[in-house]
Design an enzyme around this catalytic site. Sequence first.
Site, PDB file in Angstrom:
ATOM      1  N   GLU A 112     -45.335  22.448  56.797  1.00  0.00           N
ATOM      2  CA  GLU A 112     -45.160  23.895  56.682  1.00  0.00           C
ATOM      3  C   GLU A 112     -44.292  24.222  55.473  1.00  0.00           C
ATOM      4  O   GLU A 112     -43.419  23.437  55.120  1.00  0.00           O
ATOM      5  CB  GLU A 112     -44.553  24.479  57.968  1.00  0.00           C
ATOM      6  CG  GLU A 112     -43.566  23.581  58.676  1.00  0.00           C
ATOM      7  CD  GLU A 112     -43.273  24.019  60.117  1.00  0.00           C
ATOM      8  OE1 GLU A 112     -42.357  24.818  60.280  1.00  0.00           O
ATOM      9  OE2 GLU A 112     -43.960  23.551  61.052  1.00  0.00           O
ATOM     10  N   LYS A 114     -41.290  25.590  53.352  1.00  0.00           N
ATOM     11  CA  LYS A 114     -39.898  25.845  53.714  1.00  0.00           C
ATOM     12  C   LYS A 114     -39.477  27.159  53.085  1.00  0.00           C
ATOM     13  O   LYS A 114     -39.287  27.252  51.876  1.00  0.00           O
ATOM     14  CB  LYS A 114     -38.995  24.713  53.250  1.00  0.00           C
ATOM     15  CG  LYS A 114     -37.565  24.971  53.647  1.00  0.00           C
ATOM     16  CD  LYS A 114     -36.705  23.762  53.548  1.00  0.00           C
ATOM     17  CE  LYS A 114     -35.326  24.034  54.134  1.00  0.00           C
ATOM     18  NZ  LYS A 114     -34.646  25.177  53.553  1.00  0.00           N
ATOM     19  N   CYS A 431       1.766  18.997  43.999  1.00  0.00           N
ATOM     20  CA  CYS A 431       0.825  19.626  43.073  1.00  0.00           C
ATOM     21  C   CYS A 431       0.243  20.893  43.702  1.00  0.00           C
ATOM     22  O   CYS A 431      -0.360  20.848  44.774  1.00  0.00           O
ATOM     23  CB  CYS A 431      -0.279  18.642  42.737  1.00  0.00           C
ATOM     24  SG  CYS A 431      -1.569  19.361  41.710  1.00  0.00           S
TER      25      CYS A 431
HETATM   26  C1  9MJ Z   1     -38.134  27.020  57.149  1.00  0.00           C
HETATM   27  N1  9MJ Z   1     -36.935  27.333  56.665  1.00  0.00           N
HETATM   28  O1  9MJ Z   1     -39.133  27.482  56.670  1.00  0.00           O
HETATM   29  C2  9MJ Z   1     -37.570  24.894  59.913  1.00  0.00           C
HETATM   30  N2  9MJ Z   1     -38.187  26.124  58.271  1.00  0.00           N
HETATM   31  O2  9MJ Z   1     -37.238  23.512  61.880  1.00  0.00           O
HETATM   32  C3  9MJ Z   1     -39.302  25.634  58.865  1.00  0.00           C
HETATM   33  N3  9MJ Z   1     -37.121  25.665  58.922  1.00  0.00           N
HETATM   34  C4  9MJ Z   1     -36.746  24.209  60.875  1.00  0.00           C
HETATM   35  N4  9MJ Z   1     -38.915  24.859  59.892  1.00  0.00           N
HETATM   36  C5  9MJ Z   1     -36.212  22.971  62.594  1.00  0.00           C
HETATM   37  N5  9MJ Z   1     -40.566  25.877  58.476  1.00  0.00           N
HETATM   38  C6  9MJ Z   1     -35.056  23.358  62.011  1.00  0.00           C
HETATM   39  C7  9MJ Z   1     -35.386  24.156  60.910  1.00  0.00           C
END
Ligand code: 9MJ
Length: 666
Positions: A112, A114, A431
């Site tokens: 997926e 991020k 310091c």
């Molecule tokens: C983001 N930021 O897109 C998680 N995330 O899964 C995706 N963050 C995540 N998954 C578990 N797609 C902890 C964070």
Amino acid sequence: MATPEKRAAQLREQIRYHNFRYYVLDDPQIPDAEYDRLMQELQALETEHPELVSPDSPTQRVGAEPLKVFGEVRHEVPMLSLDNAFSDEELASFDRRVRERLEVDSVEYTAEPKLDGLAVSLLYEDGQLVRAATRGDGATGENVTQNVRTIQSIPLRLLGNDHPHRLEVRGEVFISRDGFRRLNERALQQGQKIFANPRNAAAGSLRQLDPAVTAQRPLEIYCYGTGLVEGGELPGRHSEILQQLRDWGLRVYPGIERVMGLEGCVKYYRQLEKQRDQLAFDIDGVVFKVDRLDQRQQLGFVARAPRWAVARKFAAQEELTRVIDIDVQVGRTGAITPVARLEPVFVGGVTVTNATLHNEDEVRRKDVRVGDTVVVRRAGDVIPEIVSVVKERRSETCRSFVMPTQCPVCGSDIEKIEGEAVARCTGGLYCAAQRREAIKHFASRRAMDIEGLGDKLVDQLVDLKLVEDVADLYSLRPEILAGMERMGDKSAHKLIAALECSKETTLERFLYALGIREVGEATARTLAQEFGDLEVLMQASEADLEAIHDIGPVVARHIVNFFQQAHNREVIDKLLTAGVHWQAVTVSRHRPLEGHTYVITGTLSSMTRDQAKQGLQALGAKVSGSLSKKTSALVAGDNPGSKLDKAEKLQVPVLSEQDMIELLQQ
Ligand code: 9MJ
């Protein structure tokens, strides 16, 4: 003719459905004018019959009055963060660790994007959104329910009726690039401050005290998982859970894919990297998660991140700029770090004016000189750094860096121990720079968590000699604080209250806050658990400390040294006298399994594997995920799999569940 009650219900159902088509599926079925008519009819009905208004009515997104402060929410299931992989090699190591732990040849992952926004938790009870919170530090976040309710792509009520009684959905709230551009255009027109990047804009918008302001901001969400699930069950794979969330009307990124093994991950990553600039929103990498939940359970998590997920970050963003000067900074432990002062440059969404050069060797290796044109990199939220020098642009007048021999802050000698990369100021707490950093560390969120004691204020307090050690913080008076730059009566009183509040702490936070060299949070926790009492720890010898698993000779020496210093003992006394306190920690002194390592496999019938693990650990044992010749015993439940064969091959004793129970009851 339907009764007003029936008609209101009908309208809500229709509007909810069209919201879903519009905001979640991005596929509207009716023209906007028609949607507006439905909304107006419902509003008119609700005005006429206020008793019909329900909190999940589509008209009620902005209902609440502005807040004074956000409440706190304790996450019942902690919100973990993600480990990063910055290269294909690091991604490959992640995959290898996962396969080894699971003892399989290949793993299915979901891939997926991020998103670079803010993680939020949405709690649905019987399908109704009852609470929304930010991630905060993972254990506690802020209650942002009334703001989240204004985000149109978040349903106030889930579609269907087959949801668990309590369901916590997690996702990322963000602002698209287009939304960000429009927001800043509007801000400019209205003479307001513009946001540096979409992430800041999203954070600022979600943390508005007035939900009417949040409602004006183009916030969106993509959901990517669940937390708490009670009174119902979810499917056994992450990819299936995401589909289930979609079916309930939640917005999930459509391009999430299930991929096979490392090869599948790399392929997805390359594709998304190419498409990155065409996406409607900023992303900073790809998240890979083990798809099967039973495998996730087996993997568990470490510190603050799960072992079953990794964020493969995109290559850092880089820009060219010029080095105006190179000087040094003095850290909390006296470490002298060369820092390049740069001509301001916009990179990775922020303006960068400084970049760390780490140490003298690094300056030499990169051959950075004052006047050079350099490539600076700012990767995600990591400290900006100089990647390389553009030698072609070097002029004759460029000047090399010389490491000072005296501390620029206190004048003490700078020493460099043979074999160590770091040079240190020998001034200790004499310091001012070290004192300053020690105080900032003491006050920081994960230490004593003194809200409102910012870096600039600490600088002033130290410069004016109002605070010479951390204990002096507790004798600060509001009149004095109110006189500091950028402070007023109100913030002074708030800080005094925060100081008061910080006095109630835990032994582990306190130990961490003291800033003993090499004692990070994990070591502080171990010390608190093992000793349970500050006085006992202060009397411990190096040998006592080294007897503890995870504490080596260097750390042990630092700890003993720290408590031997009269100055440190005085500061501790002063802190306790000022009222710093914590609840007693109970320690298990009965540790018959100290030094033994167990591995648990298969399904246990009378307890979960976690419970078994905790039971063994309480008796001093280590519980590991992988077998080796050194393993003391394998605990095998039902369907033990390949670990049993391996144990036999390695001649590791095998215990049944019953054997283990007897061991625990000893
Ligand atoms: C983001 N930021 O897109 C998680 N995330 O899964 C995706 N963050 C995540 N998954 C578990 N797609 C902890 C964070």
